[in-house]
Design an enzyme around this catalytic site. Sequence first.
Site, PDB file in Angstrom:
ATOM      1  N   TYR A 176      31.872  43.436  14.706  1.00 37.99           N
ATOM      2  CA  TYR A 176      31.288  43.987  15.927  1.00 37.99           C
ATOM      3  C   TYR A 176      30.021  44.788  15.618  1.00 37.99           C
ATOM      4  CZ  TYR A 176      30.935  46.768  20.235  1.00 37.99           C
ATOM      5  OH  TYR A 176      30.501  47.373  21.389  1.00 37.99           O
ATOM      6  N   CYS A 217      27.024  32.601  44.917  1.00 34.20           N
ATOM      7  CA  CYS A 217      26.659  31.295  44.374  1.00 34.20           C
ATOM      8  C   CYS A 217      27.290  30.200  45.223  1.00 34.20           C
ATOM      9  CB  CYS A 217      27.131  31.170  42.926  1.00 34.20           C
ATOM     10  SG  CYS A 217      26.682  29.609  42.147  1.00 34.20           S
ATOM     11  N   CYS A 226      33.953  50.033  32.608  1.00 34.91           N
ATOM     12  CA  CYS A 226      33.048  48.919  32.350  1.00 34.91           C
ATOM     13  C   CYS A 226      31.964  48.937  33.408  1.00 34.91           C
ATOM     14  CB  CYS A 226      33.792  47.584  32.384  1.00 34.91           C
ATOM     15  SG  CYS A 226      32.686  46.169  32.238  1.00 34.91           S
ATOM     16  N   GLU A 232      27.924  38.568  22.990  1.00 34.95           N
ATOM     17  CA  GLU A 232      29.335  38.841  23.258  1.00 34.95           C
ATOM     18  C   GLU A 232      29.822  37.807  24.269  1.00 34.95           C
ATOM     19  OE1 GLU A 232      30.326  42.872  24.183  1.00 34.95           O
ATOM     20  OE2 GLU A 232      28.976  43.696  22.667  1.00 34.95           O
ATOM     21  N   ASP A 235      23.069  48.290  29.090  1.00 35.32           N
ATOM     22  CA  ASP A 235      23.373  47.714  27.778  1.00 35.32           C
ATOM     23  C   ASP A 235      22.201  46.838  27.349  1.00 35.32           C
ATOM     24  OD1 ASP A 235      25.889  48.899  27.630  1.00 35.32           O
ATOM     25  OD2 ASP A 235      26.858  47.218  28.648  1.00 35.32           O
ATOM     26  N   TYR A 256      23.923  41.143  24.542  1.00 36.66           N
ATOM     27  CA  TYR A 256      24.297  41.226  25.952  1.00 36.66           C
ATOM     28  C   TYR A 256      23.625  40.139  26.790  1.00 36.66           C
ATOM     29  CZ  TYR A 256      25.895  45.826  24.456  1.00 36.66           C
ATOM     30  OH  TYR A 256      26.530  46.847  23.797  1.00 36.66           O
ATOM     31  N   CYS A 295      28.730  43.097  28.306  1.00 32.66           N
ATOM     32  CA  CYS A 295      29.867  43.645  27.562  1.00 32.66           C
ATOM     33  C   CYS A 295      31.117  42.825  27.812  1.00 32.66           C
ATOM     34  CB  CYS A 295      30.101  45.096  27.973  1.00 32.66           C
ATOM     35  SG  CYS A 295      31.587  45.822  27.239  1.00 32.66           S
TER      36      CYS A 295
END
Length: 223
Positions: free
Chosen positions: A86, A212, A203, A98, A133, A138, A55
């Site tokens: 959208y 990482c 969210c 997205e 999602d 996504y 998202c």
Amino acid sequence: MLFNRHKTSLVPADQALPGRAAPGFTLREPHTVLGHPLTGPYPDGFEVADFGLGCFWGAERTFWRLPGVWTTLVGYQGGHTPNPTYEEVCSGLTGHTEAVRVVFDPAAISYERLLKTFWEAHDPTQGNRQGNDVGTQYRSAVYTHSPAQAATATATRDAFQPALTALGLGAITTEIAPAGPFFPAEPYHQQYLSEAKNPNGYCGLGGTGASCPIGVARTDSQG
């Protein structure tokens, strides 16, 4: 049936929605948080990076908080339909993901640092979904603007994989490809989770907890 079939598999170009020659809106307002224009031209010497990590509301917020980022905007990338809406993207019938466009000052923040944020902010092993999602919009993606960006994206991906494997996760499914057309999303999506728009907005974007190891992933093309 067509809608459901394409939610989790990429639609072929010849079956994608036709789209339109121009968007039905313009982005006139500056960035709600950073105060800079959303669209170019951008300052000389600045660079552009494009990422898809679920998202785009929370993804954009993740990047605008980084020092050295000049502006961000959300949109649709990696698909077939020109100037999609959208709703069309969410149907799975445009092929887009997205995406977040990040405009940054390479003297203040490196592309490699942006990639570290990208990898750690989501789970890049989930294919056409991110958490709850589900859909091709996504999917995880890095769209590169130079051979140097492509090399760094690949190197950081390879450096991150062992950390994910150690957590029992699978192979990274992130698409790494040259950047194609970026179609800005509708104005209400831009900086959706800012204090000015939705201070209590939700969210569900979340990482794996893996780190990482940037630094070991530098390439000879980087200064």
